[in-house]
Design a protein around this motif. Structure first.
Motif, PDB file in Angstrom:
ATOM      1  N   MET A   1      49.048  38.941  39.050  1.00 51.20           N
ATOM      2  CA  MET A   1      47.646  38.948  38.845  1.00 51.20           C
ATOM      3  C   MET A   1      46.977  37.813  38.991  1.00 51.20           C
ATOM      4  O   MET A   1      47.611  36.730  39.135  1.00 51.20           O
ATOM      5  N   LYS A   2      45.964  38.093  39.648  1.00 51.36           N
ATOM      6  CA  LYS A   2      44.929  36.992  40.528  1.00 51.36           C
ATOM      7  C   LYS A   2      43.957  36.650  39.472  1.00 51.36           C
ATOM      8  O   LYS A   2      43.200  37.339  38.810  1.00 51.36           O
ATOM      9  N   THR A   3      43.618  35.379  39.486  1.00 48.45           N
ATOM     10  CA  THR A   3      42.230  35.006  38.555  1.00 48.45           C
ATOM     11  C   THR A   3      41.388  34.188  39.356  1.00 48.45           C
ATOM     12  O   THR A   3      41.732  33.332  40.201  1.00 48.45           O
ATOM     13  N   ILE A   4      40.209  34.625  39.359  1.00 51.49           N
ATOM     14  CA  ILE A   4      38.911  34.156  40.209  1.00 51.49           C
ATOM     15  C   ILE A   4      37.968  33.552  39.156  1.00 51.49           C
ATOM     16  O   ILE A   4      38.054  33.798  38.106  1.00 51.49           O
ATOM     17  N   ARG A  47      35.913  42.044  34.581  1.00 55.52           N
ATOM     18  CA  ARG A  47      37.060  42.500  34.957  1.00 55.52           C
ATOM     19  C   ARG A  47      37.047  44.011  35.262  1.00 55.52           C
ATOM     20  O   ARG A  47      37.349  44.703  36.316  1.00 55.52           O
ATOM     21  N   SER A  51      37.251  45.481  38.689  1.00 54.96           N
ATOM     22  CA  SER A  51      38.457  46.709  39.190  1.00 54.96           C
ATOM     23  C   SER A  51      37.742  47.987  39.789  1.00 54.96           C
ATOM     24  O   SER A  51      38.747  48.556  40.417  1.00 54.96           O
ATOM     25  N   SER A  81      40.935  37.343  35.008  1.00 56.85           N
ATOM     26  CA  SER A  81      42.136  37.893  35.815  1.00 56.85           C
ATOM     27  C   SER A  81      42.196  39.220  36.170  1.00 56.85           C
ATOM     28  O   SER A  81      41.648  40.047  35.597  1.00 56.85           O
TER      29      SER A  81
END
Length: 82
Positions: A1-4, A47, A51, A81
């Motif tokens: 999982m990537k967090t920006i 989020r 998505s 995330s």
């Protein structure tokens, strides 16, 4: 999982609510009774918007809000995330 990190602006409205928007993530609009609640809702909205964009490769339409009487503006980066 990537967090920006997404910068948001939280504005206190005369009606007693906080409104969060983002110049970076078009369509992010969240409203809450407290700053903490507004940030939590903004994270969920961000989020969801990200998505959808990743799944459909679609552009999110720009949000144009009406002029409001701002009593307070807070600029907050939120981690999301994805």
């Amino acid at each position: 999982m990537k967090t920006i990190i997404i910068p948001i602006t939280i504005t206190y409205l005369p009606e007693g609510f906080y409104l969060a928007t983002s110049d970076v993530l078009t369509g992010l609009i969240a409203q809450g009774k407290s700053i903490d609640e507004t940030i939590e809702i903004a994270e969920d909205v961000a989020r969801h918007l990200i998505s959808i964009e990743l799944e459909e490769k679609s552009d999110i339409l720009p949000y144009k809000h009406q002029e409001l009487n701002y009593l307070l503006d807070i600029h907050v980066p939120i981690p999301v995330s994805v």
